[in-house]
Write a protein that holds these residues in place. Structure first.
Motif, PDB file in Angstrom:
ATOM      1  N   ARG A 600       2.034   3.591  -6.198  1.00 40.52           N
ATOM      2  CA  ARG A 600       3.402   3.090  -6.100  1.00 40.52           C
ATOM      3  C   ARG A 600       3.868   3.109  -4.641  1.00 40.52           C
ATOM      4  NH1 ARG A 600       7.232   2.881 -10.007  1.00 40.52           N
ATOM      5  NH2 ARG A 600       5.421   2.483 -11.325  1.00 40.52           N
ATOM      6  N   LEU A 601       3.498   4.150  -3.922  1.00 40.18           N
ATOM      7  CA  LEU A 601       3.850   4.237  -2.502  1.00 40.18           C
ATOM      8  C   LEU A 601       3.246   3.073  -1.717  1.00 40.18           C
ATOM      9  CD1 LEU A 601       5.112   5.887  -0.158  1.00 40.18           C
ATOM     10  CD2 LEU A 601       2.951   7.144  -0.020  1.00 40.18           C
ATOM     11  N   MET A 602       1.967   2.781  -1.964  1.00 41.48           N
ATOM     12  CA  MET A 602       1.312   1.688  -1.247  1.00 41.48           C
ATOM     13  C   MET A 602       1.885   0.336  -1.655  1.00 41.48           C
ATOM     14  SD  MET A 602      -2.699   2.795  -0.819  1.00 41.48           S
ATOM     15  CE  MET A 602      -2.957   3.380  -2.478  1.00 41.48           C
ATOM     16  N   GLU A 603       2.211   0.175  -2.931  1.00 37.40           N
ATOM     17  CA  GLU A 603       2.803  -1.091  -3.381  1.00 37.40           C
ATOM     18  C   GLU A 603       4.117  -1.358  -2.665  1.00 37.40           C
ATOM     19  OE1 GLU A 603       3.178  -0.515  -7.535  1.00 37.40           O
ATOM     20  OE2 GLU A 603       1.042  -0.781  -7.967  1.00 37.40           O
ATOM     21  N   CYS A 604       4.955  -0.332  -2.574  1.00 37.90           N
ATOM     22  CA  CYS A 604       6.242  -0.498  -1.903  1.00 37.90           C
ATOM     23  C   CYS A 604       6.050  -0.696  -0.406  1.00 37.90           C
ATOM     24  CB  CYS A 604       7.135   0.706  -2.178  1.00 37.90           C
ATOM     25  SG  CYS A 604       7.588   0.915  -3.919  1.00 37.90           S
ATOM     26  N   ALA A 605       5.140   0.067   0.186  1.00 38.41           N
ATOM     27  CA  ALA A 605       4.881  -0.086   1.616  1.00 38.41           C
ATOM     28  C   ALA A 605       4.366  -1.479   1.931  1.00 38.41           C
ATOM     29  CB  ALA A 605       3.885   0.971   2.074  1.00 38.41           C
ATOM     30  N   ASP A 606       3.580  -2.026   1.031  1.00 38.44           N
ATOM     31  CA  ASP A 606       3.034  -3.367   1.226  1.00 38.44           C
ATOM     32  C   ASP A 606       4.146  -4.403   1.309  1.00 38.44           C
ATOM     33  OD1 ASP A 606       0.870  -4.940   1.683  1.00 38.44           O
ATOM     34  OD2 ASP A 606       0.250  -5.115  -0.398  1.00 38.44           O
ATOM     35  N   LEU A 607       5.203  -4.184   0.562  1.00 42.93           N
ATOM     36  CA  LEU A 607       6.323  -5.122   0.580  1.00 42.93           C
ATOM     37  C   LEU A 607       7.142  -5.007   1.857  1.00 42.93           C
ATOM     38  CD1 LEU A 607       7.518  -4.706  -3.125  1.00 42.93           C
ATOM     39  CD2 LEU A 607       6.223  -6.609  -2.161  1.00 42.93           C
ATOM     40  N   VAL A 608       7.200  -3.798   2.427  1.00 45.84           N
ATOM     41  CA  VAL A 608       7.959  -3.599   3.658  1.00 45.84           C
ATOM     42  C   VAL A 608       7.145  -4.007   4.873  1.00 45.84           C
ATOM     43  CG1 VAL A 608       9.200  -1.917   5.087  1.00 45.84           C
ATOM     44  CG2 VAL A 608       9.246  -1.719   2.591  1.00 45.84           C
ATOM     45  N   ASP A 609       5.922  -3.484   4.948  1.00 43.61           N
ATOM     46  CA  ASP A 609       5.047  -3.783   6.087  1.00 43.61           C
ATOM     47  C   ASP A 609       3.611  -3.488   5.646  1.00 43.61           C
ATOM     48  OD1 ASP A 609       3.615  -3.994   8.404  1.00 43.61           O
ATOM     49  OD2 ASP A 609       4.867  -2.653   9.588  1.00 43.61           O
ATOM     50  N   PRO A 610       2.756  -4.505   5.505  1.00 45.90           N
ATOM     51  CA  PRO A 610       1.382  -4.268   5.046  1.00 45.90           C
ATOM     52  C   PRO A 610       0.623  -3.252   5.888  1.00 45.90           C
ATOM     53  CG  PRO A 610       1.891  -6.606   5.003  1.00 45.90           C
ATOM     54  CD  PRO A 610       3.050  -5.947   5.675  1.00 45.90           C
ATOM     55  N   ALA A 611       0.975  -3.132   7.169  1.00 47.99           N
ATOM     56  CA  ALA A 611       0.286  -2.158   8.021  1.00 47.99           C
ATOM     57  C   ALA A 611       0.523  -0.731   7.526  1.00 47.99           C
ATOM     58  CB  ALA A 611       0.752  -2.297   9.468  1.00 47.99           C
ATOM     59  N   LEU A 612       1.702  -0.465   6.959  1.00 51.30           N
ATOM     60  CA  LEU A 612       1.986   0.871   6.429  1.00 51.30           C
ATOM     61  C   LEU A 612       1.105   1.165   5.222  1.00 51.30           C
ATOM     62  CD1 LEU A 612       5.892   0.963   6.631  1.00 51.30           C
ATOM     63  CD2 LEU A 612       4.220   1.809   8.295  1.00 51.30           C
ATOM     64  N   ALA A 613       0.921   0.156   4.369  1.00 48.60           N
ATOM     65  CA  ALA A 613       0.054   0.346   3.208  1.00 48.60           C
ATOM     66  C   ALA A 613      -1.375   0.648   3.659  1.00 48.60           C
ATOM     67  CB  ALA A 613       0.081  -0.900   2.318  1.00 48.60           C
ATOM     68  N   ALA A 614      -1.831  -0.032   4.708  1.00 46.37           N
ATOM     69  CA  ALA A 614      -3.182   0.220   5.213  1.00 46.37           C
ATOM     70  C   ALA A 614      -3.299   1.635   5.762  1.00 46.37           C
ATOM     71  CB  ALA A 614      -3.533  -0.803   6.294  1.00 46.37           C
ATOM     72  N   GLU A 615      -2.267   2.112   6.458  1.00 45.83           N
ATOM     73  CA  GLU A 615      -2.294   3.473   7.002  1.00 45.83           C
ATOM     74  C   GLU A 615      -2.366   4.508   5.881  1.00 45.83           C
ATOM     75  OE1 GLU A 615       0.645   6.611   9.326  1.00 45.83           O
ATOM     76  OE2 GLU A 615       1.010   4.463   9.542  1.00 45.83           O
ATOM     77  N   ILE A 616      -1.572   4.293   4.839  1.00 49.87           N
ATOM     78  CA  ILE A 616      -1.588   5.226   3.708  1.00 49.87           C
ATOM     79  C   ILE A 616      -2.953   5.207   3.039  1.00 49.87           C
ATOM     80  CG2 ILE A 616      -0.587   5.711   1.444  1.00 49.87           C
ATOM     81  CD1 ILE A 616       2.027   4.408   2.543  1.00 49.87           C
ATOM     82  N   ALA A 617      -3.494   4.004   2.850  1.00 44.73           N
ATOM     83  CA  ALA A 617      -4.798   3.886   2.194  1.00 44.73           C
ATOM     84  C   ALA A 617      -5.878   4.608   3.001  1.00 44.73           C
ATOM     85  CB  ALA A 617      -5.165   2.412   2.027  1.00 44.73           C
ATOM     86  N   GLU A 618      -5.847   4.480   4.316  1.00 47.50           N
ATOM     87  CA  GLU A 618      -6.838   5.175   5.148  1.00 47.50           C
ATOM     88  C   GLU A 618      -6.697   6.683   5.009  1.00 47.50           C
ATOM     89  OE1 GLU A 618      -7.011   4.018   9.191  1.00 47.50           O
ATOM     90  OE2 GLU A 618      -7.363   1.908   8.792  1.00 47.50           O
ATOM     91  N   ALA A 619      -5.460   7.179   5.012  1.00 46.96           N
ATOM     92  CA  ALA A 619      -5.248   8.626   4.873  1.00 46.96           C
ATOM     93  C   ALA A 619      -5.757   9.127   3.535  1.00 46.96           C
ATOM     94  CB  ALA A 619      -3.760   8.952   5.029  1.00 46.96           C
ATOM     95  N   VAL A 620      -5.505   8.370   2.476  1.00 45.43           N
ATOM     96  CA  VAL A 620      -5.990   8.767   1.143  1.00 45.43           C
ATOM     97  C   VAL A 620      -7.508   8.822   1.142  1.00 45.43           C
ATOM     98  CG1 VAL A 620      -6.142   8.042  -1.269  1.00 45.43           C
ATOM     99  CG2 VAL A 620      -3.972   7.892  -0.068  1.00 45.43           C
ATOM    100  N   TRP A 621      -8.122   7.821   1.744  1.00 43.54           N
ATOM    101  CA  TRP A 621      -9.592   7.785   1.743  1.00 43.54           C
ATOM    102  C   TRP A 621     -10.165   8.957   2.526  1.00 43.54           C
ATOM    103  CZ3 TRP A 621     -11.843   3.382  -0.666  1.00 43.54           C
ATOM    104  CH2 TRP A 621     -13.240   3.468  -0.782  1.00 43.54           C
ATOM    105  N   ARG A 622      -9.582   9.241   3.682  1.00 41.02           N
ATOM    106  CA  ARG A 622     -10.094  10.359   4.495  1.00 41.02           C
ATOM    107  C   ARG A 622      -9.944  11.683   3.762  1.00 41.02           C
ATOM    108  NH1 ARG A 622      -8.019   7.063   8.864  1.00 41.02           N
ATOM    109  NH2 ARG A 622      -9.704   6.621  10.343  1.00 41.02           N
TER     110      ARG A 622
END
Length: 919
Positions: A600-622
């Motif tokens: 849900r956090l990434m979905e909302c971040a994607d709507l505001v700024d896709p770069a934020l969703a990518a940052e969150i996704a990278e942190a989750v993966w790490r």
């Protein structure tokens, strides 16, 4: 003082530093630690590594997270560090601590000393121009006397002692005056420990746990006087007895009445504390009672020194005596429980501590009662509910007999009942806990917001607030929400009565609001109410001293996580920045992120700024590694990050040990993400892996469904490659009609550009047993049928024995059965034709073979490439045959006849190429 002290030369042991530390009073220690932390955390000092090492050591000792310590301000961090300075600091850190202390608070003595030495310095007492400017004064004795007259013996001794420890070689000219300073300190009753100056018989003061002994009820006034004298000597109070005088006092009392058992406590106490004395458990006059009192004093002395090894050795050697003393109520056992019990429990001697408490539960002082309650609270926080329950049950039995006045009874009894309820709750005995909590609430305990929250948790079936873990999926969230609703009246009551002080209730209601909002997929009003509760809980946890306890770290992280999700859901850039601040505070430390909330956090971040969703996704993966694909599941999130693409590819390549369904999910996700990112080669590798999985018929239909959408393969696979794959898949499923339809489409795709392959498609219909109605209307372009007549000369040469090498690549077990017969058939007609079979099958390891196959193809006169092979392998071989150019022909069929015909065609092509190249 020289600034070069930050990089000390060879140091003496840490005991010498600790000796200097023990000379400081409480205020001086606090100032020293504050100064140390300010320098350690000053970016200009470039001491990040030292700071990190210190905080990590402190974190391990306190069972804190490093990030929690880093977020503290210097005053708050100093309070945490102060009791653990001797255990945490090494030589470098000691140097920094005293360097800061003297620089901030003792500049007068530093400047005065350098003036007397004739050394240039700045206004803070640091040498100007480097260590080489430091030189001894002409008369060190006179300089020392002048300093003592101005600042006192203690200040000069500490300053010179620190200089000597920082760099013994540089400050060696201080050595002659140091013994005199120590002697003057001794004369004043301020003699330092062994290690700071000349070795003496001075007692070692307790490093922790100072203060008067919680003495046994059996001690007389004489015993109390002796104990006071011992403690006065140990703390080096003015007019206290010297160590020799103290020993003379105790032994005189003992000599006057050798049958007086309590005197043996003092003998054991002295033997543990005074240097040069050894334990004497087997004195000639010893009996069990005296031995118990002696052991009580011996252990009390070792405990006051926090000498773990000595305590461990004593318990091992005298286990029988300790068991006997513990079992006899009162006397030496009472002394042990009131002075030694807490240390035994803290140091891990659990059985000894419980046995001691059980035997002496009716002989507890008020101080020990509080210590037992503290021990139970620590056990609950550490998840040791059984231990907490045992301690509390024993305490409840002994509480009526404890030395408590009426006010203490009124204060401690509800606390005992509360802790018992928490122990029952932690063990899952919700009915018992509910009964205790209800009794406390009816008797006035409702004034405690924590009690109301505990009652709400019990009604929900939760062992503690820490069990309110963020859900991984919607079903788990609904279950948690249903449980929490049972306790909501008590959470609300706590909020109504105590407001911000009801931190646990705020957390529970914020958690409920968050789950409700997630399930309802976002009602703005509910989201804002949940956010208010989460913010209040976060403020309360961070400001309350309880927030420093280890079990609160998870609550803090969960609050920040919920805060980040709820803020991001506002979908405005200001809230998104605040959400990312909360997220970044936990991204690297949170042990288990809730998949549902992160998505849900990434979905909302994607709507505001896709770069934020990518940052969150990278942190989750790490943070989560192999389990991350189950959370970061949208290909567009992965496609935006080169790191995520490469990480997913690496995970796919290492997925052979997973079940095939898991492999399919990984590779299919990679294909979609790679195509979105324009990484065609990566997508081709993914499609190749999916094709390999489809050798298992369970995955044929999923791959067929995948190939229905052109955007899922284009441009990784061409139209003809997709058609060939569909033919293979339908044949594998036994769906011949669908396979024949794909063959027709493939025929029309090849007829005008690659007529040879198209002609083989017609043969493939017959080989597969298709009725003529499927292919009767198919015809090759004009002129192709006359090809055979034009090659009569080549056939004649081959019949006469012309030498040609043909490499046949592709096929599986079916073609392997035909290989020997095919070779014999070709050789019977054309004896000079040499056929080499390389059967690749459907192995996923074809990448290891492609280089060797390319080398063999370069040495052959012509190559047959069977089209019924892995798509990516066929493409790789065709590319290899173009550099240098080598002739090749396709083999579309799978039966013996198709193999023979393809090899004959390849032999003709190879011979024609050889004749054209001949002069």
């Amino acid at each position: 003082m020289s600034r070069a002290g930050i990089e000390p030369a060879v140091r003496k042991g840490h005991e010498a530093w600790r000796t200097i530390w023990e000379q400081l009073d409480a205020a001086e220690r606090s100032r020293a630690v504050i100064a140390f932390l300010e320098r350690l955390r000053d970016p200009a000092a470039r001491l990040e590594r030292v700071c990190d090492a210190t905080l990590k050591t402190l974190a391990r000792r306190k069972r804190f997270r490093v990030e929690t310590l880093k977020r503290m301000g210097n005053p708050q961090l100093a309070e945490v560090l102060l009791p653990h300075v001797p255990a945490v600091l090494g030589a470098r850190e000691w140097t920094l601590l005293f360097l800061g202390y003297f620089a901030d608070y003792k500049t007068a003595i530093m400047c005065r000393f350098l003036d007397l030495c004739g050394v240039e310095h700045d206004e803070r007492g640091f040498v100007v121009g480097g260590d080489e400017r430091i030189r001894p004064p002409r008369d060190m004795e006179a300089v020392t006397a002048t300093l003592v007259e101005s600042f006192g013996v203690r200040e000069v001794a500490l300053y010179f002692g620190v200089l000597r420890l920082m760099d013994p070689e540089l400050w060696q000219f201080l050595e002659p005056v140091l013994p005199g300073l120590w002697q003057d300190l001794e004369a004043q009753g301020e003699k330092p420990e062994e290690g700071a100056g000349p070795v003496s018989c001075a007692p070692t003061p307790a490093r922790e746990g100072g203060g008067a002994l919680d003495v046994s009820e059996d001690f007389t006034q004489l015993d109390r006087v002796i104990i006071e004298q011992i403690l006065a000597t140990l703390s080096r109070q003015d007019r206290a007895l010297t160590p020799d005088e103290l020993v003379d006092l105790v032994e005189s009392v003992h000599a006057l009445d050798t049958g007086r058992q309590r005197t043996y406590f003092h003998l054991g106490f002295l033997d543990a504390l005074l240097p040069g004395r050894a334990a004497e458990m087997n004195r000639p006059e010893m009996n069990d009672g005296r031995r118990h009192w002696y052991l009580s004093g011996l252990l009390a002395g070792h405990v006051r020194q926090r000498d773990h090894e000595a305590v461990k050795t004593c318990l091992r050697r005298h286990a029988d005596a300790l068991r006997a003393a513990s079992a006899i109520p009162g006397g030496a056992g009472a002394s042990l429980v009131n002075e030694v019990y807490p240390y035994l429990l803290e140091a891990g001697f659990t059985q000894e501590a419980i046995r001691l408490l059980r035997g002496q539960r009716r002989h507890l002082t008020a101080r020990t009662v509080r210590r037992v309650l503290e021990s139970a609270a620590r056990a609950l926080h550490a998840g040791e509910a059984e231990l907490a329950n045992v301690l509390l049950v024993e305490l409840k039995e002994g509480m009526p007999h404890a030395a408590l006045d009426a006010e203490e009874q009124r204060e401690l009894h509800p606390l005992l009942e509360r802790r018992l309820g928490q122990a029952l709750q932690a063990r899952g005995n919700f009915a018992g806990a509910r009964t205790l909590y209800q009794g406390l609430l009816e008797s006035g305990g409702g004034e405690d917001p924590g009690l109301l929250a505990d009652m709400g948790l019990v009604l929900g079936g939760f062992r503690s607030l820490e069990e309110l873990e963020l859900p991984q999926d919607a079903e788990q969230g609904r279950n948690l929400l249903a449980q929490l609703r049972n306790g909501r009246p008590y959470f609300s009551q706590a909020l109504e009565r105590f407001g911000r002080a009801a931190v646990a209730a705020h957390y529970a209601l914020g958690f409920m609001g968050y789950l409700t909002w997630v399930e309802a997929e976002g009602l703005d009003a509910g989201r804002e109410e949940a956010l208010d509760h989460v913010n209040e809980a976060l403020v309360g946890l961070m400001s309350d001293a309880a927030s420093l306890a280890a079990e609160h770290h998870a609550l803090l992280d969960r609050c920040r996580f919920m805060q980040s999700v709820l803020l991001m859901a506002r979908l405005d850039r200001g809230s998104a920045r605040a959400a990312m601040e909360a997220w970044r505070a936990i991204a690297g430390e949170m042990p288990a992120l809730a998949g549902l909330g992160v998505q849900r956090l990434m979905e909302c971040a994607d709507l505001v700024d896709p770069a934020l969703a990518a940052e969150i996704a990278e942190a989750v993966w790490r943070r989560h590694g192999e389990s991350a694909p189950g959370i970061v599941e949208r290909p567009e999130w992965i496609a935006r990050s080169a790191y995520l693409l490469d990480a997913l590819l690496a995970l796919c390549r290492e997925s052979a040990g997973r079940d095939k369904a898991g492999q399919w999910r990984l590779w299919s996700s990679l294909v979609s993400a790679a195509l979105s990112a324009g990484r065609v080669e990566m997508a081709q590798e993914g499609l190749d892996a999916l094709e390999s999985l489809a050798s298992d018929s369970r995955f044929c239909q999923p791959l067929l469904a995948w190939l229905e959408a052109p955007e899922r393969v284009d441009p990784a696979w061409s139209e003809t490659e997709v058609l060939r794959a569909r033919v293979r898949l339908y044949r594998r499923l036994g769906k011949d009609a669908e396979a024949f339809a794909q063959l027709r489409a493939l025929f029309f795709a090849l007829r005008d550009t690659r007529p040879v392959e198209a002609g083989q498609i017609l043969g493939l219909f017959r080989e597969y047993g298709a009725s003529p109605e499927h292919y009767a209307d198919l015809s090759l372009p004009a002129g192709e049928a006359a090809e055979t007549g034009q090659e009569a000369d080549l056939d004649r040469r081959l019949q006469e024995g012309a030498e040609v090498t043909v490499l046949f690549v592709g096929g599986n077990e079916t073609q392997a059965r035909h290989a020997e017969e095919v070779i014999r058939t070709v050789a019977a007609d054309w004896p000079g034709v040499r056929v080499i079979f390389r059967l690749t099958g459907w192995s996923s390891n074809w990448g290891r073979e492609v280089d060797a196959l390319a080398r063999q193809a370069a040495e052959a006169d012509a190559v047959v490439l069977m089209t019924m092979m892995r798509t990516l392998l066929g493409r790789a071989l065709r590319e290899a045959l173009n550099d240098p150019p080598r002739p090749w022909v396709p083999c579309t069929g799978t039966g013996r006849g198709a193999l023979v015909e393809s090899i004959r065609r390849a032999a003709r092509v190879g011979l024609r190429m050889t004749l054209q190249e001949s002069p």
